[in-house]
Design a protein around this motif. Structure first.
Motif: not given
Length: 339
Positions: A231-240
């Motif tokens: 896995f990789r962290p996903i930090d550029d996607v809006a929570p919705e």
């Protein structure tokens, strides 16, 4: 990303010619008139700019001007596509979702089972350490741990789903997404239970496998499947927004489907006629793939995020028919005589 998509489309062109194909009329699609074509068009627009094939580029350009009414959206699909059945039904439909799990950024007595980042030496297509070897600790101590969960079964099913949200003790939520796999072929734990005689095929579901492993077998049964996902962290996607699919964009609940790109182009509209207790007649978009999704009449329907979505997705194992909407020239070129 574009190079990978172009390679997938070229693979489709070489492979689908080996599968049977039948062109239908839109009136042959059960429930077509009743679907929400506006939702389907919105989902199609989200990824069509990534389709570099000459058959798709002009259609994607026109999609932006198709209008937003129900009549305009339906007309768009009927004008520029033809429905094609690739392969022989019945299809096999399953479901997947984005789990929400409890976790920790560090190991604790409760959170003791890691999910790993992709090892830097791992190359695409390389056969790496098996699930059993990784679970036994062969990667331990290298600082590859991305987060720690409190249940090895949750670790396994997070890998099956390919993405998830992990809530840390301080309330922070980490989204994780697929970063690669170890190169081993996926092997079904459910089919292994059937082979051993502990379950019949109609008894096997994600919920039943999880319960059986926790209460009867221990997590060693999961090592029947040697495939392992990093896995990789996903930090550029809006929570919705939904998780990232194989095309690098967020996918949409009940409008995105995982397919085998050897038969169905990524980004193509796919008409789903799913049988079973909760039948579906809906136009979805082929925006994802999966290690267990193989064949022209095979699809995994994305049900959304969280527990309720998981309860719905985990019980889906239904037949039906899958129909791909292809550009008109591409559709007729698939017929044996090219007509």
């Amino acid at each position: 990303m574009r190079a990978r998509l172009l390679a997938a489309i070229m693979l489709v062109a070489m492979t689908t010619s080996q599968a049977s194909a039948e062109i239908l009329r839109f009136s042959d699609l059960e429930g077509w008139d009743q679907d929400n074509h506006v939702e389907a068009l919105e989902s199609f627009r989200a990824t069509c700019d990534l389709m570099a094939d000459p058959d798709w580029i002009p259609i994607c350009n026109l999609a932006g001007d198709a209008g937003s009414t129900a009549a305009a959206a339906r007309q768009f699909f009927e004008l520029f596509f033809r429905p094609v059945v690739i392969g022989k039904p019945p299809a096999l439909f399953t479901g997947y979702f984005e789990p929400e799990l409890e976790g920790s950024p560090v190991r604790t007595p409760r959170f003791a089972w890691p999910i790993y980042r992709r090892p830097p030496e791992l190359r695409d297509g390389q056969v790496f350490h098996s699930r059993a070897a990784i679970e036994a600790g062969i990667l331990r101590g290298r600082g590859l741990e991305l987060a720690w969960l409190d249940d090895p079964v949750d670790v396994y099913f997070l890998q099956v789903q390919g993405s998830g949200r992990i809530r840390m003790p301080d309330g922070r939520v980490m989204r994780v997404g697929y970063a690669g796999r170890n190169g081993h072929a996926y092997r079904s734990v459910g089919q292994e239970l059937v082979r051993r005689g502990t379950h019949s095929m109609d008894q096997v579901s994600a919920q039943e496998i999880a319960s059986y492993v926790r209460n009867q077998s221990g997590s060693e049964l999961l090592n029947i499947n040697p495939s392992y996902v990093f896995f990789r962290p996903i930090d550029d996607v809006a929570p919705e927004n939904g998780p990232i699919g194989a095309m690098g964009r967020s996918i949409t609940a009940l409008r995105s489907v995982a397919i085998d790109p050897a038969f169905t182009p990524l980004g193509a509209p796919v008409w789903i006629e799913k049988a079973g207790a909760n039948p579906i007649r809906s136009l979805m978009i082929a925006q994802d793939t999966g290690g267990a999704i193989k064949g022209p009449q095979r699809a995994d329907i994305f049900y959304g995020t969280g527990r309720v979505a998981g309860e719905s997705a985990g019980t889906i194992k239904d037949g039906g028919r899958m129909v791909v909407l292809l550009p008109i020239d591409r559709a007729y070129a698939m017929l044996p005589d090219g007509m």
